[in-house]
Design a protein around this motif. Sequence first.
Motif, PDB file in Angstrom:
ATOM      1  N   GLU A  13       0.833  -1.211   0.000  1.00 16.58           N
ATOM      2  CA  GLU A  13       0.000   0.000   0.000  1.00 16.58           C
ATOM      3  C   GLU A  13       0.864   1.256   0.000  1.00 16.58           C
ATOM      4  OE1 GLU A  13      -3.276   0.382  -0.568  1.00 16.58           O
ATOM      5  OE2 GLU A  13      -3.137  -1.771  -0.943  1.00 16.58           O
ATOM      6  N   ARG A  14       1.915   1.268   0.803  1.00 18.02           N
ATOM      7  CA  ARG A  14       2.799   2.434   0.859  1.00 18.02           C
ATOM      8  C   ARG A  14       3.543   2.625  -0.468  1.00 18.02           C
ATOM      9  NH1 ARG A  14       3.267   7.426   1.937  1.00 18.02           N
ATOM     10  NH2 ARG A  14       5.353   8.092   2.495  1.00 18.02           N
ATOM     11  N   GLU A  17       1.184   4.182  -2.851  1.00 19.66           N
ATOM     12  CA  GLU A  17       0.994   5.598  -2.521  1.00 19.66           C
ATOM     13  C   GLU A  17       2.157   6.436  -3.044  1.00 19.66           C
ATOM     14  OE1 GLU A  17       0.657   5.778   1.733  1.00 19.66           O
ATOM     15  OE2 GLU A  17      -1.273   4.746   1.748  1.00 19.66           O
ATOM     16  N   LEU A  18       3.377   5.969  -2.838  1.00 16.48           N
ATOM     17  CA  LEU A  18       4.562   6.692  -3.296  1.00 16.48           C
ATOM     18  C   LEU A  18       4.647   6.741  -4.815  1.00 16.48           C
ATOM     19  CD1 LEU A  18       7.187   5.278  -0.776  1.00 16.48           C
ATOM     20  CD2 LEU A  18       6.278   7.613  -0.833  1.00 16.48           C
ATOM     21  N   TRP A  80       6.050  -2.232   5.981  1.00 17.60           N
ATOM     22  CA  TRP A  80       5.896  -0.810   6.306  1.00 17.60           C
ATOM     23  C   TRP A  80       5.367  -0.735   7.724  1.00 17.60           C
ATOM     24  CZ3 TRP A  80       7.417   3.826   5.002  1.00 17.60           C
ATOM     25  CH2 TRP A  80       6.719   4.948   5.449  1.00 17.60           C
ATOM     26  N   GLU A  82       4.423   1.717  11.128  1.00 14.38           N
ATOM     27  CA  GLU A  82       4.116   3.041  11.662  1.00 14.38           C
ATOM     28  C   GLU A  82       3.840   2.894  13.149  1.00 14.38           C
ATOM     29  OE1 GLU A  82       1.182   5.409   9.634  1.00 14.38           O
ATOM     30  OE2 GLU A  82       1.710   4.551   7.696  1.00 14.38           O
ATOM     31  N   ARG A  87       7.696   6.343  10.965  1.00 11.85           N
ATOM     32  CA  ARG A  87       7.163   5.516   9.882  1.00 11.85           C
ATOM     33  C   ARG A  87       8.330   5.141   8.976  1.00 11.85           C
ATOM     34  NH1 ARG A  87       2.603   8.652   6.967  1.00 11.85           N
ATOM     35  NH2 ARG A  87       4.438   9.205   5.792  1.00 11.85           N
TER      36      ARG A  87
END
Length: 108
Positions: A13-14, A17-18, A80, A82, A87
């Motif tokens: 997911e990260r 997003e990036l 990932w 957090e 994070r």
Amino acid sequence: MAKILNITPAAAERIKELAVSHVGQRLRLSVVKSGCSGNGYDLSFVEDAGPVDEKVCEHGAEVLVDSKSLLMVFGMTIDWKEDRFGRQFTFENPLEAGRCGCGASFHM
């Protein structure tokens, strides 16, 4: 047969997003000389894949693995995390022999 690289759902997911802000580029994982233990992981967006980079797709995210780093990351998991302290991507590599005191670099 073991996978080259495992990408957790949170990391995928990260990465996705990036990737939105890096149109036309792909995320590439490399092992670089770094820190007091000698090696570090580098995640960078690149324009083009190297001629023999391995492409790993999992949970809708794509990561290229630098061919020179392939044997040093085989079977590794990218996650990932957090928490209230920060994070970051984390790397769980079964091939690591140890890490430096701060955990920023590793040796094999």
